[in-house]
Scaffold this motif. Sequence first.
Motif, PDB file in Angstrom:
ATOM      1  N   ASP A 272      42.299  26.063  51.214  1.00 29.67           N
ATOM      2  CA  ASP A 272      43.395  27.037  51.258  1.00 29.67           C
ATOM      3  C   ASP A 272      44.739  26.336  51.085  1.00 29.67           C
ATOM      4  O   ASP A 272      45.619  26.824  50.363  1.00 29.67           O
ATOM      5  CB  ASP A 272      43.418  27.775  52.596  1.00 29.67           C
ATOM      6  CG  ASP A 272      42.228  28.695  52.806  1.00 29.67           C
ATOM      7  OD1 ASP A 272      41.626  29.139  51.808  1.00 29.67           O
ATOM      8  OD2 ASP A 272      41.903  28.955  53.978  1.00 29.67           O
TER       9      ASP A 272
ATOM     10  N   MET B 273      44.842  27.796  57.748  1.00 29.63           N
ATOM     11  CA  MET B 273      44.397  27.363  56.420  1.00 29.63           C
ATOM     12  C   MET B 273      43.322  26.299  56.505  1.00 29.63           C
ATOM     13  O   MET B 273      43.423  25.356  57.292  1.00 29.63           O
ATOM     14  CB  MET B 273      45.578  26.826  55.604  1.00 29.63           C
ATOM     15  CG  MET B 273      46.536  27.896  55.111  1.00 29.63           C
ATOM     16  SD  MET B 273      47.792  27.246  53.946  1.00 29.63           S
ATOM     17  CE  MET B 273      48.928  26.483  55.105  1.00 29.63           C
ATOM     18  N   THR B 274      42.287  26.442  55.684  1.00 26.83           N
ATOM     19  CA  THR B 274      41.323  25.371  55.476  1.00 26.83           C
ATOM     20  C   THR B 274      41.928  24.377  54.480  1.00 26.83           C
ATOM     21  O   THR B 274      42.940  24.677  53.823  1.00 26.83           O
ATOM     22  CB  THR B 274      40.012  25.920  54.907  1.00 26.83           C
ATOM     23  OG1 THR B 274      40.270  26.441  53.589  1.00 26.83           O
ATOM     24  CG2 THR B 274      39.444  27.024  55.800  1.00 26.83           C
TER      25      THR B 274
ATOM     26  N   ALA C 119      45.298  25.257  47.498  1.00 26.66           N
ATOM     27  CA  ALA C 119      45.565  26.430  46.665  1.00 26.66           C
ATOM     28  C   ALA C 119      46.984  26.957  46.913  1.00 26.66           C
ATOM     29  O   ALA C 119      47.678  27.378  45.965  1.00 26.66           O
ATOM     30  CB  ALA C 119      44.537  27.526  46.955  1.00 26.66           C
ATOM     31  N   PHE C 120      47.417  26.931  48.160  1.00 32.85           N
ATOM     32  CA  PHE C 120      48.758  27.379  48.543  1.00 32.85           C
ATOM     33  C   PHE C 120      49.817  26.535  47.849  1.00 32.85           C
ATOM     34  O   PHE C 120      50.767  27.051  47.244  1.00 32.85           O
ATOM     35  CB  PHE C 120      48.867  27.279  50.070  1.00 32.85           C
ATOM     36  CG  PHE C 120      50.217  27.601  50.641  1.00 32.85           C
ATOM     37  CD1 PHE C 120      50.806  28.838  50.433  1.00 32.85           C
ATOM     38  CD2 PHE C 120      50.891  26.670  51.422  1.00 32.85           C
ATOM     39  CE1 PHE C 120      52.043  29.140  50.980  1.00 32.85           C
ATOM     40  CE2 PHE C 120      52.117  26.965  51.970  1.00 32.85           C
ATOM     41  CZ  PHE C 120      52.703  28.204  51.748  1.00 32.85           C
TER      42      PHE C 120
ATOM     43  N   GLY D 244      40.493  26.369  60.131  1.00 33.93           N
ATOM     44  CA  GLY D 244      41.782  27.008  59.899  1.00 33.93           C
ATOM     45  C   GLY D 244      42.962  26.299  60.526  1.00 33.93           C
ATOM     46  O   GLY D 244      44.088  26.415  60.038  1.00 33.93           O
TER      47      GLY D 244
END
Length: 422
Positions: free
Chosen positions: A67, A63-64, A70-71, A58
């Motif tokens: 993530d 966030m990975t 995708a963001f 994270g």
Amino acid sequence: MSNFLKGLAAARRAGRPYGIASVCSAHPTVLRAALRRAATGEGPVLIEATCNQVNQFGGYTGMTPADFIAFVEAMAVEEGVARQTIIFGGDHLGPNPWRREPAASALEKAAGMVEAYVAAGFTKIHLDASMGCVGEPVALDDRTVAERAAALCAIAEETAGRENLPAPVYILGTEVPIPGGADHALDVVEPTASDAARETIAVHREAFARAGLSDAFERVIAFVVQPGVEFGSDNVVAYDPPRAADLSALLDEEPALVFEAHSTDYQTQEALAALVADGFPILKVGPGLTFAYREALYALDLVASEIVPGYGDRPLARTMEALMLAVPGFWQGYYHGDGTALKIQRHFSYSDRIRYYWTRPEAEVAVSALLSALEGVRIPETVLHQYLPVLAAGGAGCAQDILIAAVDQVLAIYDRAAANRP
């Protein structure tokens, strides 16, 4: 879009150099500004995440790698940016987040991070295993660094093959300024010695060959070196082309490579264009973008204080001061001086360590209150001229548009410099 990066060295050799800004930020407004500019431009946008910011656990953003992509992709849809226009990069991927652990466990986690980045779709991978872990020297020797980078590269190659993804391009080397800028004033920064850079390249090439990764080394597009640029809390060391001439000339011996320039924040357009022409076409920028965001936010805080009844006297700035005093870990040890000096640096430093606080709930509430207070409010041109004179000529617009415009002004400098146009 990887061909865009692969073409940097050939373009320089042909006398038609071009470059690209590397947007190193996870801030939504910064990312939206970069994507909005990409929607109207011709070239790709390069967006990078760092090892501390985004990792399989994270990072400090929560966030990975998946993530993060995708963001950004969701925002790109909103801004009308095609996915193939975006190049995702991973910066300083290595044991740095876990350097206070023994090397074996830190490197195991670093391998997991590289795997997560590549599997998520990051295609520009900076492998950096330069830092010592527990019981090791702070800075490791070239051979150890190269061997560890090769081991991480093997993970990246295996992951890309297993997931049927495009083979990544790589950045190697690590002679960069302190992340976020120096913690003291500097008059000059010495560029990397050409002999040292030559040795670093040779040692990495040998290590990759020994590991059976010669094909991967063919996709190494750049090495990170120090061209002599830096910023501290309240000063900027400008690029001086003659000082980097020997380093730049080394690229004539390595026609497939260019150099990557970190901490180019706050350089002039002329300096950035000179970096591109001299073989440093990947221009990393991060704090300079969030500095522009903070500058515009604080200006709007003053605007609202002037024209919105009941808003109060600079509540956003007051909230940020209270927050940074309550949670000092992101700035203590980086800023120095008496109480007044520390307060100035907390808010206005070029190092912009206030950027670590914008995702805190208190800050998000204060920013939201500011934007709500200005929603539907016409900002008189004269008031905007007082607090944001550079943006006044373009018309006020809504507060969110003003924030994006402030960041875009910085990005525009990079775009013009990268294309070597006035």
